[in-house]
Design a protein around this motif. Structure first.
Motif, short mmCIF file in Angstrom:
data_model
loop_
_atom_site.label_atom_id
_atom_site.label_comp_id
_atom_site.label_asym_id
_atom_site.label_seq_id
_atom_site.Cartn_x
_atom_site.Cartn_y
_atom_site.Cartn_z
N LEU A 162 -0.96 5.32 3.62
CA LEU A 162 -1.82 4.33 4.28
C LEU A 162 -1.03 3.55 5.33
O LEU A 162 -1.53 3.32 6.44
CB LEU A 162 -2.44 3.38 3.25
CG LEU A 162 -3.48 2.40 3.80
CD1 LEU A 162 -4.57 2.12 2.77
CD2 LEU A 162 -2.86 1.08 4.25
N LEU B 189 -8.62 6.68 4.14
CA LEU B 189 -8.36 5.26 3.89
C LEU B 189 -9.24 4.74 2.75
O LEU B 189 -8.79 3.94 1.92
CB LEU B 189 -8.62 4.44 5.16
CG LEU B 189 -7.63 4.61 6.31
CD1 LEU B 189 -8.15 3.93 7.57
CD2 LEU B 189 -6.25 4.06 5.94
N CYS C 149 0.84 -1.20 0.00
CA CYS C 149 0.00 0.00 0.00
C CYS C 149 0.88 1.26 0.00
O CYS C 149 2.10 1.18 0.16
CB CYS C 149 -0.92 0.01 1.22
SG CYS C 149 -2.06 -1.41 1.27
#
Length: 269
Positions: free
Chosen positions: A107, A146, A103
């Motif tokens: 994040l 997110l 990711c």
């Protein structure tokens, strides 16, 4: 805590934020069906404090063992499923984790901050899998950030450690031989199904067909106020016999990939 207590607590926690599950359960029971669970799914991050190796412990302790492994490249997920060693009627357990290293740095840092800010003793709680959201952070802004990259991570931030979905075993139902029949029955009674990749994921040739409702919308009290966020959903699975005559016990990654999207905000529109 024995197996039945663990599974019952997972159901109670799940049903508390998924009222549609109890309603569908009642709808089928009123039709004379006895409902069996095919599998229960749980989400987490692959941080070593809370990864699959941590969340599997209470299930291993009550007689489950790891079987299949699955990779979901587009969603950056890894998963394992578990079967009970002595009770063939026990539902399978499916635990997935977000591969943080795949990711964005943003994040990864957000998740690290959330976990670092927790009471670290929480992670050694033998009932962690039932603990829900244990983070001190409760920000809709963080949820939204997110969500831009990973719906899975956003859901995990809001709901934490709990069953993400339960699954009705269609093979055990008396009035429905095909998944199409159950889907039609549910839609006729007002339920919306996840149509991503088709309402039925999988084929008889793959030995597993699956469908699911869209996740319920649940009111979550964030620091910024009350917002409706998709919670959990109910899944339905039909398994087919393998060459040896036994029912297939595993999962099909391409189908599960689309089932994951049952909690996706985009599908609610």
């Amino acid at each position: 805590m024995d197996k039945n207590q663990l599974l019952s607590k997972l159901w109670e926690q799940y049903a508390a934020i998924t009222p549609s599950a109890k309603k569908i359960h009642t709808l089928l029971a009123d039709k004379g069906e006895t409902i069996q669970n095919d599998h229960i799914a749980i989400r987490t991050f692959n941080d070593p404090r809370i990864n699959i190796a941590v969340l599997e412990k209470p299930f291993l302790a009550v007689g489950y063992e790891a079987r299949g492994e699955y990779i979901f490249e587009s969603k950056k997920l890894f998963a394992q499923h578990y079967e009970h060693t002595t009770d063939s009627s026990a539902p399978r357990i499916f635990i997935s984790e977000l591969e943080l290293e795949k990711c964005s740095d943003e994040l990864q840092q957000t998740v690290k901050n959330i976990l670092d800010d927790c009471d670290q003793n929480e992670f050694s709680n033998p009932e962690l899998v039932l603990s829900g959201s244990i983070w001190k952070s409760n920000s809709h802004a963080i949820y939204t950030s997110l969500l831009e990259e990973s719906e899975y991570a956003a859901w995990m931030y809001v709901y934490g450690f709990r069953a993400n979905h339960f699954t009705i075993n269609l093979n055990a139902l008396q009035h429905f031989e095909k998944l199409e029949e159950l889907n039609s029955f549910l839609e006729e009674n007002g339920w919306k199904l996840n149509a991503s990749g088709g309402k039925i994921k999988g084929t008889p040739e793959q030995l597993l067909e699956q469908s699911s409702t869209l996740a319920d919308l649940y009111s979550v009290n964030f620091e910024e106020g009350l917002f409706e966020i998709p919670s959990c959903y109910y899944e339905f699975a039909l398994r087919y016999a393998m060459a040896d005559g036994n029912l297939y016990q595993g999962f099909v990654a391409s189908s599960a990939d689309k089932i994951f999207e049952s909690t996706d905000v985009k599908l609610q529109k």
